[in-house]
Scaffold this active site. Structure first.
Site, PDB file in Angstrom:
ATOM      1  N   SER A 155      12.370  -8.021 -15.313  1.00 12.83           N
ATOM      2  CA  SER A 155      12.099  -9.451 -15.338  1.00 12.83           C
ATOM      3  C   SER A 155      11.726  -9.934 -13.931  1.00 12.83           C
ATOM      4  O   SER A 155      10.775  -9.443 -13.336  1.00 12.83           O
ATOM      5  CB  SER A 155      13.304 -10.192 -15.913  1.00 12.83           C
ATOM      6  OG  SER A 155      12.972 -11.513 -16.264  1.00 12.83           O
ATOM      7  N   GLU A 244       7.872 -11.332 -26.750  1.00 10.71           N
ATOM      8  CA  GLU A 244       8.414 -12.151 -25.670  1.00 10.71           C
ATOM      9  C   GLU A 244       7.334 -12.920 -24.928  1.00 10.71           C
ATOM     10  O   GLU A 244       6.143 -12.590 -24.983  1.00 10.71           O
ATOM     11  CB  GLU A 244       9.221 -11.292 -24.705  1.00 10.71           C
ATOM     12  CG  GLU A 244       8.433 -10.234 -23.968  1.00 10.71           C
ATOM     13  CD  GLU A 244       9.289  -9.530 -22.934  1.00 10.71           C
ATOM     14  OE1 GLU A 244       9.716 -10.219 -21.983  1.00 10.71           O
ATOM     15  OE2 GLU A 244       9.535  -8.320 -23.075  1.00 10.71           O
ATOM     16  N   HIS A 274      13.293  -9.637 -24.820  1.00 10.29           N
ATOM     17  CA  HIS A 274      13.176  -9.570 -23.376  1.00 10.29           C
ATOM     18  C   HIS A 274      14.413  -8.934 -22.745  1.00 10.29           C
ATOM     19  O   HIS A 274      15.531  -9.373 -22.968  1.00 10.29           O
ATOM     20  CB  HIS A 274      12.972 -10.978 -22.805  1.00 10.29           C
ATOM     21  CG  HIS A 274      12.920 -11.027 -21.314  1.00 10.29           C
ATOM     22  ND1 HIS A 274      11.816 -10.602 -20.611  1.00 10.29           N
ATOM     23  CD2 HIS A 274      13.827 -11.424 -20.387  1.00 10.29           C
ATOM     24  CE1 HIS A 274      12.044 -10.758 -19.314  1.00 10.29           C
ATOM     25  NE2 HIS A 274      13.262 -11.247 -19.150  1.00 10.29           N
TER      26      HIS A 274
END
Length: 314
Positions: A155, A244, A274
């Site tokens: 991320s 996502e 995610h």
């Protein structure tokens, strides 16, 4: 492009029913950042670790860092992995990501360093990049060569890994042996908000982008590395879920890298969510994704292929 299969384990619909609402309640701009951090650390205790996991606290690049190994420690000549955690640049820690780090250590057979870089809003950009670059430089010094270091980020940590690699390339003229990016957040201004994303909302992302960038243009390659020059990047693996919000920008990143001549593998999944890779001790699908990363890194770090463990849980 590789499409990752699923193998069962904890049923994904059940896991989604549990994790989805929890993520949306926690990752909410109306919840104070300090509360988000404490709750995330507390929840992470439910993630089981592989047997014989050892966690040692060290200092890397001037920052507290967890060094994780599983079983017999690898030889110092076998290299190491640096994991840059996600959390929107405002949260996340060695506690929230120790499950992912431990399974990476088990599957690669190498120590995984999990640095606690400085977080926004207390420490906006470029503090996180400074810390990541300092950590990589110290690992290169310890292990003797940039080719012995694998860099992983999830991320926001994925975007951070890419931004740090740009800095190393430009200032030190070296890059890690390989990059493994898990749903990397590489375009902070991207307004995409998919209703099928169980974890990330546009409101939370935009609040974090503002906290991290401060007065800096969100399109600055240091903040949004999709706008950087990818020339000379190492082999890169990108894992992302098709459901996502980051899917489109990660596909765009893969195309940009490929057009620049970078060896890139885009690995997609259409059932997880995610950053599900944070639960390798609970989900076979997550464990299989971590094993894919380990095999990718092992081949580039040593010249020999590390066979995936088959996504075994526990």
């Amino acid at each position: 492009m590789i499409r990752r299969g699923t193998r069962g384990g904890l049923p994904l619909p059940l896991a989604a029913a549990v994790f989805g609402p929890g993520h949306r309640l926690l990752l909410n701009p109306r919840v104070p950042v300090g509360v988000q951090r404490r709750l995330a650390d507390a929840v992470s205790t439910m993630h089981p670790l592989p047997a014989d996991t050892r966690i040692e606290w060290v200092t890397l690049g001037g920052r507290p860092t967890a060094r994780l190994t599983v079983g017999k420690p690898a030889a110092s000549t076998d290299g190491a992995v640096l994991l840059l955690h996600g959390g929107g640049y405002t949260m996340g820690s060695a506690r929230t990501h120790r499950g992912l780090a431990a399974y990476l250590a088990r599957d690669t057979g190498r120590p995984v360093y999990l640095i606690e870089y400085r977080l926004a809003p207390e420490h906006p950009y470029p503090a996180a990049v400074d810390d990541a670059v300092a950590a990589i430089r110290e690992l290169i010094q310890r292990y003797g060569d940039a080719g012995q270091i694998g860099l992983v980020g999830d991320s926001a940590g994925g975007g951070l890994a890419l931004a740090a690699t740009y800095r190393l390339r430009d200032e030190d003229h070296v890059v890690p042996a390989a990059l493994a990016l898990i749903s990397p957040w590489v375009d902070l201004a991207d307004p995409t908000d998919r209703p099928t994303d169980l974890v990330v909302s546009r409101a939370w992302s935009m609040a974090n982008a503002a906290a991290y960038c401060g007065p800096v243009d969100w399109a600055d390659p240091g903040c949004s590395p999709v706008f950087g020059d990818p020339t000379g990047l190492p082999p890169t693996l990108i894992q992302v879920c098709t459901r996502e919000s980051l899917y489109d920008q990660d596909r765009r990143l893969a195309g940009i890298l490929r057009d620049a001549g970078v060896e890139v593998t885009l690995s997609t999944d259409d059932r997880m969510w995610h950053d599900a890779q944070l639960q390798p001790g609970l989900l076979r699908e997550a464990a299989a994704a971590v094993a894919e990363i380990a095999a990718f890194l092992g081949e580039r770090l040593s010249g020999t292929i590390v066979e995936p463990t088959g996504g075994e849980v526990g």
